[in-house]
Scaffold this motif. Structure first.
Motif, mmCIF file in Angstrom:
data_model
loop_
_atom_site.group_PDB
_atom_site.id
_atom_site.type_symbol
_atom_site.label_atom_id
_atom_site.label_comp_id
_atom_site.label_asym_id
_atom_site.label_seq_id
_atom_site.Cartn_x
_atom_site.Cartn_y
_atom_site.Cartn_z
ATOM 1 N N LEU A 1 39.165 39.912 34.964
ATOM 2 C CA LEU A 1 40.452 39.837 35.643
ATOM 3 C C LEU A 1 40.548 38.704 36.667
ATOM 4 O O LEU A 1 41.633 38.138 36.843
ATOM 5 C CB LEU A 1 40.785 41.175 36.299
ATOM 6 C CG LEU A 1 41.136 42.313 35.332
ATOM 7 C CD1 LEU A 1 41.499 43.570 36.095
ATOM 8 C CD2 LEU A 1 42.268 41.914 34.404
ATOM 9 N N PRO A 2 39.473 38.339 37.362
ATOM 10 C CA PRO A 2 39.628 37.229 38.309
ATOM 11 C C PRO A 2 40.157 35.942 37.686
ATOM 12 O O PRO A 2 40.878 35.191 38.346
ATOM 13 C CB PRO A 2 38.203 37.038 38.867
ATOM 14 C CG PRO A 2 37.613 38.402 38.790
ATOM 15 C CD PRO A 2 38.151 38.984 37.505
ATOM 16 N N VAL A 3 39.834 35.662 36.428
ATOM 17 C CA VAL A 3 40.335 34.430 35.814
ATOM 18 C C VAL A 3 41.601 34.675 34.996
ATOM 19 O O VAL A 3 42.312 33.732 34.661
ATOM 20 C CB VAL A 3 39.261 33.764 34.925
ATOM 21 C CG1 VAL A 3 38.073 33.348 35.764
ATOM 22 C CG2 VAL A 3 38.808 34.675 33.790
ATOM 23 N N ARG A 4 41.900 35.939 34.700
ATOM 24 C CA ARG A 4 43.062 36.235 33.868
ATOM 25 C C ARG A 4 44.317 36.540 34.670
ATOM 26 O O ARG A 4 45.430 36.267 34.206
ATOM 27 C CB ARG A 4 42.752 37.412 32.938
ATOM 28 C CG ARG A 4 41.612 37.136 31.979
ATOM 29 C CD ARG A 4 41.343 38.293 31.026
ATOM 30 N NE ARG A 4 40.233 37.978 30.127
ATOM 31 C CZ ARG A 4 39.880 38.696 29.083
ATOM 32 N NH1 ARG A 4 40.549 39.803 28.794
ATOM 33 N NH2 ARG A 4 38.862 38.336 28.321
ATOM 34 N N VAL A 5 44.169 37.117 35.871
ATOM 35 C CA VAL A 5 45.348 37.527 36.632
ATOM 36 C C VAL A 5 45.425 36.880 38.007
ATOM 37 O O VAL A 5 46.522 36.604 38.506
ATOM 38 C CB VAL A 5 45.396 39.072 36.758
ATOM 39 C CG1 VAL A 5 44.268 39.601 37.614
ATOM 40 C CG2 VAL A 5 46.741 39.531 37.296
#
Length: 456
Positions: free
Chosen positions: A372-376
């Motif tokens: 999630l850190p790189v996706r959102v």
């Protein structure tokens, strides 16, 4: 990866029973002659075999570019591939039927534990390219890297276990043998994956007192490749009349964008559809936010609604509306032409809706603390800077919070925070896990808390 987000290793698979007269696949009967090894790959699994190996197979100079592929830890897939001389069937599964082709670009397959063979390939003067599909988690540092550092200091050819350790050991062995620089090509869902890999290797090599020389290529890769199941081998046998113990199933769509130098040459991947660009960032962000971010949203919000696959979730009007909302937020911050983004989103809906690609939400939901850190986060931060509370991003984080609290798919995330207790404190905890600065954003905490309460 997509990667399936695809895995670095294919789990053990027992092929279904095939008729006794079905002959096994062999290179002599089914493939083309083995090409000389000029490429190494780490992360032998389904995505690599449906993507990098497929592009190499379709390059017009494929006969000059054989791949020696190593697993991370598994030996089962190596044994199955070795029994059929490295060839296997790729099943391209469209909505209207299957297409079958034999891939012959894997000249040799080895278990990751065969460190001697790994170093031997690096010493070959003709080696030119090293590709990786190891998942985002493998790029992290920690105790394992420190153990590799101690091992390499004592003996530069000592067995090592991390990706950075393996690359450092290989590059150092090549330099000692008098070999020139090669291209390192990571193919995982990580922004700036070439730069990240370069930093990890160079820091480890410097600390170990080793000298290395390489070019690092940043890439964006895309092809949905679900885990194999027990029916795949039977489907191949029925369609082709050959027994394949290691088939791969993938969607028809494939994309590869690369940015970087290849000092020792490379296959003509561009003739197979790959794109070479001066900056891969816009394509990385498009894929990470729209495809991978969309997958995460469907995994965390769709599973509690009883859906097991991406196709089931995107067929749900509520999930589809949430997906479109998230895409609209993300598209505002993508540096690509509007018509191109609209076409990409339309293509994604078709890909997600393919009912014959069984891409499970449970697998996508794994390791959210790393994904999630790189996706959102990039979209969330950009929206907060403009004073907005992005409903799509908030829903994704709230759905992840509900997932961690037992809603939906089983939790498989070694780095997941503990979220027991009051919901608002749990919202603060998950936001801090993604970015410590977000733990001080009271308005965002309130929004995530309210959305999570609705989901619960």
């Amino acid at each position: 990866m997509t990667p399936p987000t695809t895995p670095p290793m294919t789990p053990p698979m027992t092929p279904p029973m095939t008729p006794p007269m079905t002959p096994p696949m062999t290179r002599a009967a089914d493939g083309r002659p083995a090409a000389p090894v000029r490429m190494l790959h780490l992360g032998l699994g389904g995505f690599f075999r449906a993507h990098q190996a497929w592009y190499t197979e379709h390059a017009p100079d494929a006969a000059r570019w054989g791949i020696a592929a190593f697993t991370g830890r598994s030996t089962d897939l190596v044994a199955r591939l070795a029994a059929q001389d490295g060839v296997y069937t790729l099943v391209t599964r469209g909505g209207d039927g299957d297409a079958f082709e034999v891939i012959s670009s894997v000249t040799a397959a080895h278990p990751g534990s065969d460190h001697g063979a790994w170093l031997a390939y690096w010493r070959r003067p003709e080696l030119a390219v090293v590709t990786l599909t190891v998942t985002e988690a493998a790029y992290s540092t920690g105790d394992d890297v420190r153990a590799d550092l101690l091992a390499l200091r004592a003996d530069p050819e000592a067995p090592v276990g991390t990706v950075a350790g393996r690359l450092t050991a290989g590059l150092a062995a090549r330099r000692r043998a008098g070999g020139g620089p090669v291209a390192i090509v990571p193919c995982d869902n990580l922004p700036g994956n070439g730069e990240v890999t370069a930093r990890l290797v160079e820091e480890l090599a410097d600390a170990a007192g080793l000298r290395t020389s390489a070019s690092y290529v940043t890439t964006m890769v895309d092809r949905i490749t679900p885990y194999p199941d027990g029916e795949d081998a039977g489907v191949v046998a029925a369609a082709t009349g050959r027994a394949d113990a290691a088939p791969v199933v993938a969607e028809p769509f494939a994309e590869w964008v690369l940015c970087g130098d290849f000092p020792a040459g490379r296959p003509r991947w561009e003739d197979a559809g790959a794109r070479f660009v001066p900056d891969a960032t816009p394509y990385e962000e498009r894929k990470l936010w729209l495809l991978n971010g969309g997958h995460s949203l469907l995994a965390y919000a769709g599973a509690p609604r009883g859906h097991a696959t991406v196709a089931e979730a995107v067929a749900d009007p509520a999930c589809r509306a949430w997906l479109e909302q998230w895409w609209a937020e993300a598209a505002r911050h993508l540096d690509l032409p509007g018509p191109e983004l609209a076409a990409y989103r339309a293509a994604l809906l078709d890909r997600f809706a393919n009912p014959r690609i069984r891409h499970t939400l449970a697998k996508i939901a794994e390791d959210g603390s790393r994904k999630l850190p790189v996706r959102v986060l990039p979209v969330l931060r950009a929206e907060r800077r403009r004073g907005a509370l992005p409903a799509g991003a908030v829903r994704m984080i709230a759905a992840w919070l509900r997932h961690l609290r037992g809603g939906g798919a089983p939790v498989r995330d070694a780095a997941a925070p503990s979220v027991a207790g009051p919901l608002r404190e749990a919202a603060r905890t998950v936001l801090a896990c993604l970015d410590p600065a977000l733990a001080h954003d009271a308005e965002l905490i309130d929004a995530v808390t309210a959305r999570a309460a609705e989901l619960e």
